[in-house]
Design a protein around this motif. Structure first.
Motif, PDB file in Angstrom:
ATOM      1  N   GLU A 123     -17.156 -13.476  11.984  1.00 51.55           N
ATOM      2  CA  GLU A 123     -16.863 -12.143  11.196  1.00 51.55           C
ATOM      3  C   GLU A 123     -16.877 -12.528   9.576  1.00 51.55           C
ATOM      4  OE1 GLU A 123     -12.920 -11.147  12.532  1.00 51.55           O
ATOM      5  OE2 GLU A 123     -13.669  -9.601  14.192  1.00 51.55           O
TER       6      GLU A 123
ATOM      7  N   SER B 133     -16.561  -6.703  15.992  1.00 48.79           N
ATOM      8  CA  SER B 133     -16.500  -7.938  16.711  1.00 48.79           C
ATOM      9  C   SER B 133     -15.935  -7.650  18.133  1.00 48.79           C
ATOM     10  CB  SER B 133     -15.844  -9.048  15.936  1.00 48.79           C
ATOM     11  OG  SER B 133     -14.366  -8.712  15.766  1.00 48.79           O
TER      12      SER B 133
ATOM     13  N   ARG C  71     -14.719 -16.579  16.471  1.00 53.25           N
ATOM     14  CA  ARG C  71     -14.731 -15.214  16.383  1.00 53.25           C
ATOM     15  C   ARG C  71     -14.534 -15.054  14.574  1.00 53.25           C
ATOM     16  NH1 ARG C  71     -11.481 -10.177  19.263  1.00 53.25           N
ATOM     17  NH2 ARG C  71     -12.314  -8.508  17.951  1.00 53.25           N
TER      18      ARG C  71
ATOM     19  N   ASP D  94     -19.658 -10.589   7.214  1.00 54.01           N
ATOM     20  CA  ASP D  94     -19.562  -9.761   6.395  1.00 54.01           C
ATOM     21  C   ASP D  94     -20.225 -10.209   4.844  1.00 54.01           C
ATOM     22  OD1 ASP D  94     -17.743  -7.383   5.527  1.00 54.01           O
ATOM     23  OD2 ASP D  94     -16.781  -9.006   4.050  1.00 54.01           O
TER      24      ASP D  94
END
Length: 370
Positions: free
Chosen positions: A292, A358, A288, A296
């Motif tokens: 993420e 997320s 995760r 970004d």
């Protein structure tokens, strides 16, 4: 993997089958023709020596068959086996010619057939086949000259026929190679068109549903590795089309897809045009936090990369939903993944767009945790 390696792998099964068939036939007929040695020379030491040489050809063929069967995916081994068979077979034939000098016309006919076999039926690199064929032809002519049983006119005729056999074999071999490569090119193009989106070059949704997602989920579950997906959508895309036109919209789509494909890992991650202005990114071996961070970076890079067409440009942003999937606890449906990541994307939209949201999907319960 290079295009040449992909081509060789594509034809590997055909190459292996052709080599196997040729080795069996060559090994059998080399030994079977030992009967002609006995008929011509009688049961002498020379006959025994030629029999041993013929058996060596059969042994080389048998060893080649064994190695190819043990290592069916080795292209290098196939080539080495083919080269060894060519060299041993032709060297043995030169030995036969030397010890049976009275049959030069028959030998000349035989070597023409053998040259065609080397060029066409034994799968090898063309430059190697050419080298073996030319060396064999030169050796044969040198032996015939040493024997001295042919008149100069007959020797010239024989040499011209051997030159013709080499020329025909080389032309035919080059033609086969071109046909195989053109076949591979066309097939690769058709495969590309069937799995790729024509505008962006990303995988299409059909390939995602039929192959990509199932393959990556199964690999992740089997290896016990993390897996994540990112669903991203270009913000206010309809307004871009309405304001600047569809050519501008296409330029924005291509720019976004380029950012996705160049920022993700080649040969590892997969970028899919999910529909319209939506794209899905599959991230094997990614948890995760890693997904993420990537989302970004994608968001920032796209915002800083204006789309250009003609002499105009337009900047756009995108929203991202990041879903980490726990792949260790059992199977999960495609629908559960798409539903969960879609919720995350729309959460990013509602948060003001140009955002990343997320969550985690636990496979054993198909439970989504935002």
């Amino acid at each position: 993997m290079t295009t040449e390696q992909e081509f060789q792998q594509h034809h590997l099964a055909r190459t292996r089958s052709s080599l196997r068939t040729t080795l069996i036939f060559c090994g059998f007929f080399y030994v079977a023709f030992a009967l002609t040695d006995a008929a011509v020379l009688g049961y002498t030491r020379e006959t025994a020596m030629l029999l041993f040489a013929r058996l060596l050809v059969a042994i080389t063929a048998a060893c080649g068959l064994y190695l190819v069967r043990r290592h069916p995916t080795s292209i290098l081994l196939l080539r080495l086996t083919a080269t060894a068979a060519e060299i041993v077979g032709m060297s043995t034939f030169m030995l036969i010619v030397w010890h049976r000098p009275a049959e030069v016309p028959w030998h000349a006919m035989s070597i023409c057939i053998m040259l065609i076999v080397v060029y066409i039926f034994i799968p090898n690199r063309l430059v190697i086949s050419l080298g073996v064929a030319v060396a064999t032809t030169a050796s044969f002519i040198a032996i015939v000259v040493s024997i001295g049983t042919l008149r100069p006119a007959d020797l010239l005729t024989m040499s011209m026929l051997l030159l013709l056999a080499n020329s025909f074999g080389l032309v035919a071999a080059r033609r086969y190679h071109r046909i195989w490569r053109e076949e591979y090119r066309v097939q690769s193009l058709l495969i590309h068109l069937s799995v790729r989106d024509h505008l962006t070059g990303c995988y299409n949704r059909r390939y995602l549903n039929e192959v990509l997602l199932k393959t990556e989920l199964a690999r992740s579950r089997h290896q016990g590795l993390p897996f994540a997906v990112i669903l991203c959508d270009i913000d206010h895309f309809k307004s871009i089309n309405d304001t600047y036109g569809h050519l501008a919209g296409d330029a924005v789509l291509r720019t976004f897809s380029t950012v996705l494909q160049t920022t993700t890992r080649q040969e590892v991650d997969s970028v899919v045009r999910y529909g319209g202005e939506e794209f899905l990114v599959l991230l094997p071996r990614t948890d995760r936090a890693g997904a993420e961070t990537l989302a970004d970076r994608l968001r920032h890079t796209f915002a800083q990369t204006p789309a250009e067409w003609a002499d105009q440009s337009v900047s756009a942003t995108a929203s991202f939903g990041v879903l980490a999937i726990d792949a260790r606890d059992g199977p999960v449906s495609d629908e559960a993944i798409f539903a969960a990541v879609d919720k995350l994307l729309y959460r990013a939209k509602r948060a003001g767009r140009n955002k990343v949201q997320s969550g985690v999907l636990v496979q054993s319960r198909n439970a989504f945790q935002g």
